[in-house]
Every structure is written in structure tokens, then in C-alpha cells.
Design a protein around this motif. Structure first.
Motif, PDB file in Angstrom:
ATOM      1  N   UNK A 192      -9.175  -9.633 -27.508  1.00  0.00           N
ATOM      2  CA  UNK A 192     -10.458 -10.247 -28.421  1.00  0.00           C
ATOM      3  C   UNK A 192      -9.826 -11.767 -27.953  1.00  0.00           C
ATOM      4  N   UNK A 193     -10.373 -12.404 -27.925  1.00  0.00           N
ATOM      5  CA  UNK A 193     -10.522 -13.678 -27.373  1.00  0.00           C
ATOM      6  C   UNK A 193      -9.730 -15.211 -28.155  1.00  0.00           C
ATOM      7  N   UNK A 194      -9.271 -16.198 -28.201  1.00  0.00           N
ATOM      8  CA  UNK A 194      -9.248 -17.023 -28.971  1.00  0.00           C
ATOM      9  C   UNK A 194      -9.892 -17.577 -29.232  1.00  0.00           C
ATOM     10  N   UNK A 195     -11.491 -17.970 -29.036  1.00  0.00           N
ATOM     11  CA  UNK A 195     -12.570 -17.979 -29.408  1.00  0.00           C
ATOM     12  C   UNK A 195     -13.690 -17.116 -30.972  1.00  0.00           C
ATOM     13  N   UNK A 196     -12.028 -16.092 -31.298  1.00  0.00           N
ATOM     14  CA  UNK A 196     -13.108 -15.297 -31.949  1.00  0.00           C
ATOM     15  C   UNK A 196     -12.533 -15.679 -33.506  1.00  0.00           C
ATOM     16  N   UNK A 207      -8.658 -30.175 -25.159  1.00  0.00           N
ATOM     17  CA  UNK A 207      -9.949 -29.573 -26.149  1.00  0.00           C
ATOM     18  C   UNK A 207      -9.244 -28.224 -26.555  1.00  0.00           C
ATOM     19  N   UNK A 208      -8.588 -28.175 -26.948  1.00  0.00           N
ATOM     20  CA  UNK A 208      -7.305 -26.914 -27.312  1.00  0.00           C
ATOM     21  C   UNK A 208      -6.365 -26.418 -26.046  1.00  0.00           C
ATOM     22  N   UNK A 209      -5.865 -26.552 -25.105  1.00  0.00           N
ATOM     23  CA  UNK A 209      -6.129 -26.345 -23.594  1.00  0.00           C
ATOM     24  C   UNK A 209      -4.063 -26.927 -23.754  1.00  0.00           C
ATOM     25  N   UNK A 210      -3.336 -25.721 -23.702  1.00  0.00           N
ATOM     26  CA  UNK A 210      -2.630 -26.557 -23.549  1.00  0.00           C
ATOM     27  C   UNK A 210      -1.299 -25.674 -22.615  1.00  0.00           C
ATOM     28  N   UNK A 211       0.264 -26.457 -21.301  1.00  0.00           N
ATOM     29  CA  UNK A 211       0.637 -25.750 -20.409  1.00  0.00           C
ATOM     30  C   UNK A 211       2.169 -25.596 -21.247  1.00  0.00           C
ATOM     31  N   UNK A 212       2.519 -25.042 -20.784  1.00  0.00           N
ATOM     32  CA  UNK A 212       3.837 -24.752 -21.290  1.00  0.00           C
ATOM     33  C   UNK A 212       4.820 -24.215 -19.507  1.00  0.00           C
ATOM     34  N   UNK A 213       6.186 -24.692 -19.752  1.00  0.00           N
ATOM     35  CA  UNK A 213       7.140 -24.524 -18.814  1.00  0.00           C
ATOM     36  C   UNK A 213       8.737 -24.869 -19.538  1.00  0.00           C
ATOM     37  N   UNK A 244      13.492 -19.177 -17.579  1.00  0.00           N
ATOM     38  CA  UNK A 244      12.862 -18.824 -17.715  1.00  0.00           C
ATOM     39  C   UNK A 244      11.506 -18.172 -17.542  1.00  0.00           C
ATOM     40  N   UNK A 245      10.592 -19.426 -17.635  1.00  0.00           N
ATOM     41  CA  UNK A 245       9.458 -18.599 -17.181  1.00  0.00           C
ATOM     42  C   UNK A 245       9.159 -18.921 -15.727  1.00  0.00           C
ATOM     43  N   UNK A 246       8.202 -18.173 -14.986  1.00  0.00           N
ATOM     44  CA  UNK A 246       8.233 -17.913 -13.435  1.00  0.00           C
ATOM     45  C   UNK A 246       6.353 -18.393 -13.582  1.00  0.00           C
ATOM     46  N   UNK A 247       6.875 -19.910 -12.415  1.00  0.00           N
ATOM     47  CA  UNK A 247       5.674 -20.670 -12.798  1.00  0.00           C
ATOM     48  C   UNK A 247       4.687 -21.305 -14.226  1.00  0.00           C
ATOM     49  N   UNK A 248       3.308 -21.360 -14.489  1.00  0.00           N
ATOM     50  CA  UNK A 248       3.219 -22.114 -16.101  1.00  0.00           C
ATOM     51  C   UNK A 248       2.703 -21.193 -16.794  1.00  0.00           C
ATOM     52  N   UNK A 249       3.211 -21.260 -17.718  1.00  0.00           N
ATOM     53  CA  UNK A 249       2.331 -20.742 -18.977  1.00  0.00           C
ATOM     54  C   UNK A 249       1.224 -21.614 -19.073  1.00  0.00           C
ATOM     55  N   UNK A 250      -0.072 -20.880 -19.780  1.00  0.00           N
ATOM     56  CA  UNK A 250      -1.560 -21.548 -20.121  1.00  0.00           C
ATOM     57  C   UNK A 250      -1.908 -20.932 -21.035  1.00  0.00           C
ATOM     58  N   UNK A 251      -2.861 -21.389 -22.093  1.00  0.00           N
ATOM     59  CA  UNK A 251      -2.866 -21.179 -22.964  1.00  0.00           C
ATOM     60  C   UNK A 251      -4.166 -21.793 -23.914  1.00  0.00           C
ATOM     61  N   UNK A 252      -4.408 -21.168 -24.929  1.00  0.00           N
ATOM     62  CA  UNK A 252      -6.255 -22.392 -26.116  1.00  0.00           C
ATOM     63  C   UNK A 252      -5.409 -21.636 -27.034  1.00  0.00           C
ATOM     64  N   UNK A 253      -5.830 -22.466 -28.029  1.00  0.00           N
ATOM     65  CA  UNK A 253      -6.176 -22.880 -29.432  1.00  0.00           C
ATOM     66  C   UNK A 253      -7.141 -22.861 -30.035  1.00  0.00           C
ATOM     67  N   UNK A 260      -5.387 -19.282 -34.366  1.00  0.00           N
ATOM     68  CA  UNK A 260      -4.536 -19.202 -33.413  1.00  0.00           C
ATOM     69  C   UNK A 260      -4.529 -19.664 -32.042  1.00  0.00           C
ATOM     70  N   UNK A 261      -3.313 -18.911 -31.235  1.00  0.00           N
ATOM     71  CA  UNK A 261      -3.198 -19.885 -30.407  1.00  0.00           C
ATOM     72  C   UNK A 261      -2.545 -18.680 -29.094  1.00  0.00           C
ATOM     73  N   UNK A 262      -3.288 -18.800 -28.621  1.00  0.00           N
ATOM     74  CA  UNK A 262      -3.340 -17.777 -27.574  1.00  0.00           C
ATOM     75  C   UNK A 262      -2.598 -18.087 -25.892  1.00  0.00           C
ATOM     76  N   UNK A 263      -1.868 -17.211 -25.152  1.00  0.00           N
ATOM     77  CA  UNK A 263      -1.368 -18.186 -23.961  1.00  0.00           C
ATOM     78  C   UNK A 263      -0.848 -16.808 -23.239  1.00  0.00           C
ATOM     79  N   UNK A 264       0.006 -16.987 -21.873  1.00  0.00           N
ATOM     80  CA  UNK A 264      -0.062 -16.335 -21.752  1.00  0.00           C
ATOM     81  C   UNK A 264       1.210 -16.578 -20.087  1.00  0.00           C
TER      82      UNK A 264
END
Length: 186
Positions: free
Chosen positions: A32-36, A109-115, A118-127, A131-135
Motif C-alpha cells: 500500500x501507499x500512504x495515500x491509500x 504537505x504531510x512530509x517529514x524527515x527524521x534523524x 542510530x539511524x544511518x542517513x535520514x528517515x523520510x516519511x509522509x502522513x 496513517x504515517x509511513x516512513x523508511x
């Protein structure tokens, strides 16, 4: 009268059918996508939900579904405009503890980043909707080594106080296990 036989090679057709079948199967594997969830309510605003004290209870299951570890997380979220800090304190069932401090940023526009450390690089996510989905890639200590594992993390707001979270962990495309949590806003 002599009949000639015209033989048509079926190999290109077989390859085309196999290619279309594989394409269809792979398309079916796309999740699924977050837009679902855009029409689902209540609407999730991370800046509101992760503001103040929260408690989460969770567990880690291996790829077979066996519970490997349980934990409780006490956390406090604070926001200054579009930048937030989520200070998490874990207590695991084996008595070990851990702290993770997320630095979150709302991009609009529902977009977030996080660090976090113990996270390599930056997390990317959207609501979208509830729902919220991030990787992100988590540096996970395992038996004296550190494994960089991919986290496919989904959160679903159930009501004003409760959010459910499930994150699938993988490495090199292989599913390692899942983390499941229930958040309660105090």
C-alpha cells in the motif's frame, strides 16, 4: 500438389507471456501507499500527537513470528514550529535499556524527515489521513556486531490517544522480523 508447412516459433510468444506474468506478479507484490489512507479518520498530525508524554508497549518478532523481545518505551515529544524532538527511553524484557532521540522536521504537505544517532542517513516519511509511513536504515547491534537494517515503518492513529505501529525489518531484501507497538498519549 505439395503442401508446405510453415512453422512459427513459439519461443518469443512464451517469453512475452512469461514477462507479462512476472510483471503482473511483481505489481501484485507492491504494498500500500500512504495515500491509500487519505480518507481515513481521525487525521494524524505528528506534531500534535508526538507532543507531550507518551508510553508505548511493543515486541519484536523474528521472521517465523516468534516473539524474541518485549519492551516498554516512555517518551516525550516537544515541537518548536516545524522542528520536533522525540526523546525515547526503552526498557527491554531482558532488563537492558536504550535511549533514542529523534530530531524530526515537518517539510509541509504531510512530509517529514527524521534523524537519530542510530539511524544511518535520514528517515523520510509522509502522513495521509490516519496513517504515517516512513523508511530508514537502523544501525542495530546484534551479538557484538552492528547490522544496518532497512525499516519499513507504518503508524495508524486509532483515536486521539492510541496509535498502532508496525515496522518490517529487512536486509538485502530478506525479511528479518517485525516490530509492533501500541502508543498511548498521556
Amino acid at each position: 500438389m505439395k503442401l508446405t508447412t510453415c512453422r512459427v516459433s513459439t519461443l518469443p510468444w512464451r517469453r512475452a507471456i512469461l514477462g507479462l506474468t512476472l510483471t503482473g506478479l511483481l505489481a501484485g507484490c507492491v504494498g500500500p501507499t500512504v495515500q491509500d489512507y487519505a480518507q481515513e479518520r481521525p487525521e494524524l498530525d505528528l506534531r500534535q500527537y508526538f507532543n507531550g508524554p507518551l508510553t508505548a508497549h511493543g515486541l519484536f518478532t523474528d521472521r517465523s513470528g516468534k516473539v524474541v523481545k518485549r519492551f516498554t518505551v516512555r517518551m516525550t515529544g516537544t515541537w518548536n514550529g516545524d522542528e520536533g524532538v522525540l526523546d525515547e527511553h526503552f526498557v527491554y524484557s531482558d532488563g537492558t535499556t536504550q535511549q533514542r532521540i529523534w530530531h524530526l522536521k515537518y517539510l509541509g504537505d504531510g512530509h517529514y524527515t527524521g534523524r537519530a544517532d542510530d539511524v544511518v542517513g535520514q528517515a523520510q516519511g509522509q502522513t495521509a489521513g490516519n496513517a504515517f509511513h516512513w523508511n530508514y536504515v537502523l544501525a542495530l547491534p546484534v551479538d557484538g556486531k552492528v547490522w544496518n537494517v532497512n525499516m519499513d515503518d507504518w503508524m495508524y492513529l486509532m483515536d486521539g490517544r492510541t496509535m498502532l505501529n508496525r515496522a518490517a525489518m529487512s536486509k538485502f531484501g530478506f525479511h528479518l522480523g517485525d516490530v509492533t507497538l501500541s502508543f498511548t498519549k498521556e
